[in-house]
Write a protein that holds these residues in place. Sequence first.
Motif, PDB file in Angstrom:
ATOM      1  N   ALA A   1       0.823  -1.137  -0.168  1.00 13.42           N
ATOM      2  CA  ALA A   1      -0.145   0.067   0.046  1.00 13.42           C
ATOM      3  C   ALA A   1       0.844   1.147   0.107  1.00 13.42           C
ATOM      4  CB  ALA A   1      -0.798  -0.209   1.317  1.00 13.42           C
ATOM      5  N   VAL A   2       0.478   2.314  -0.718  1.00 16.40           N
ATOM      6  CA  VAL A   2       1.248   3.518  -0.868  1.00 16.40           C
ATOM      7  C   VAL A   2       1.311   4.186   0.736  1.00 16.40           C
ATOM      8  CG1 VAL A   2       1.428   5.825  -1.712  1.00 16.40           C
ATOM      9  CG2 VAL A   2       0.250   3.870  -2.978  1.00 16.40           C
ATOM     10  N   SER A   3       2.635   4.245   1.060  1.00 17.76           N
ATOM     11  CA  SER A   3       2.693   4.788   2.425  1.00 17.76           C
ATOM     12  C   SER A   3       2.038   6.362   2.573  1.00 17.76           C
ATOM     13  CB  SER A   3       4.313   4.806   2.669  1.00 17.76           C
ATOM     14  OG  SER A   3       4.388   4.800   4.166  1.00 17.76           O
ATOM     15  N   GLY A   4       1.443   6.399   3.657  1.00 20.90           N
ATOM     16  CA  GLY A   4       0.877   7.729   3.822  1.00 20.90           C
ATOM     17  C   GLY A   4       1.735   8.558   5.042  1.00 20.90           C
ATOM     18  N   THR A   5       1.411   9.551   5.516  1.00 22.16           N
ATOM     19  CA  THR A   5       1.850  10.033   6.914  1.00 22.16           C
ATOM     20  C   THR A   5       1.393   9.072   8.010  1.00 22.16           C
ATOM     21  OG1 THR A   5       0.257  11.434   7.237  1.00 22.16           O
ATOM     22  CG2 THR A   5       2.103  12.271   6.203  1.00 22.16           C
ATOM     23  N   THR A   6       2.418   8.768   9.088  1.00 22.10           N
ATOM     24  CA  THR A   6       1.958   8.044   9.960  1.00 22.10           C
ATOM     25  C   THR A   6       2.381   8.853  11.330  1.00 22.10           C
ATOM     26  OG1 THR A   6       4.436   7.121  10.058  1.00 22.10           O
ATOM     27  CG2 THR A   6       2.717   5.809   9.023  1.00 22.10           C
ATOM     28  N   PRO A   7       1.732   8.442  12.604  1.00 23.38           N
ATOM     29  CA  PRO A   7       1.890   9.084  13.936  1.00 23.38           C
ATOM     30  C   PRO A   7       3.350   9.060  14.315  1.00 23.38           C
ATOM     31  CG  PRO A   7      -0.035   7.451  13.925  1.00 23.38           C
ATOM     32  CD  PRO A   7       0.652   7.214  12.627  1.00 23.38           C
ATOM     33  N   ASP A   8       4.000   7.967  14.096  1.00 21.89           N
ATOM     34  CA  ASP A   8       5.533   8.061  14.742  1.00 21.89           C
ATOM     35  C   ASP A   8       6.172   6.983  14.227  1.00 21.89           C
ATOM     36  OD1 ASP A   8       5.117   5.579  16.232  1.00 21.89           O
ATOM     37  OD2 ASP A   8       3.593   6.703  17.412  1.00 21.89           O
ATOM     38  N   ASN A   9       7.368   6.967  14.252  1.00 20.03           N
ATOM     39  CA  ASN A   9       8.369   6.039  13.687  1.00 20.03           C
ATOM     40  C   ASN A   9       8.122   4.527  13.992  1.00 20.03           C
ATOM     41  OD1 ASN A   9       9.436   7.756  12.016  1.00 20.03           O
ATOM     42  ND2 ASN A   9      11.196   8.324  13.286  1.00 20.03           N
TER      43      ASN A   9
END
Length: 236
Positions: free
Chosen positions: A64-72
């Motif tokens: 799946a195309v990576s979106g923004t995420t809450p944390d690493n």
Amino acid sequence: MTVEVERKFVCDAEIMWKLQDIGAKCIGQWQFRDQYFDSPDFILTLKDFWLRCREGLWELKCPAVSGTTPDNDTETLCTRYREITSLPLIQSEVSRIIREHTAEGSESNSSQREQIDKVAENEDTEICSADDTKWLNDLNLVCFAEFKTERCSYTLEREAGAVRVDLDQADFGYCVGEIEVLVPEGGDINAALQRITGTAVELGLSCQKKVKGKMDVYLQRYRPEHYAKLLSAHIL
Ligand code: V4E
């Protein structure tokens, strides 16, 4: 189409009690056999596509195309894959990937390209049953992994939505747990990641390292050449 967002975890002896304590409901226990397919030179898996037949049902997991995420940490511990379950769609997607790959390397002859195009357009496969193997032969796809899993599934109802927890035991002697949320097309992936992290906290899962899936262990044990290629390509 849905996106499967999931985090794997190491199952310990306490996990069933912990699930009970946090109000998870057991929704069933079952066994299934999985077969995974790829070309002999691993065209699909080296692009992180996973073609599977589970008890006659086909599925293609696509990166799946990576979106923004809450944390690493969440980014490292969770995976997300688009799931295609319609056989004609799977056939056209797989033939597109193989056609593009062979066009890049000019590795196929014209009759091979014709076969790939036929599968892409579902020309010979209109009446396709799950047992049909012609399209696999046409695309030169072979089974590279086959194993059975005993699965115990739980569901957790939370205000933000339901979370599923699967406890898997593979027949080659590996156990793994998964916290999973299915997100419909266009849905909020970050919210799903947060629900998964919240469940991990409730279960007291402290390990911050990525946990190996069944396939990881299977390939390492039984298909070391394939495993090494996937490691070098940073797929596993
Ligand atoms: C996506 C993937 C593979 C396909 C199998 O995926 P998985 O969800 O592990 O299997 P399972 O039996 O739980 O399927 P479900 O019932 O949920 O549909 S095999 C390898 N991958 C990639 C992958 C990865 N790169 N990292 C991790 C942690 N898992 C899987």
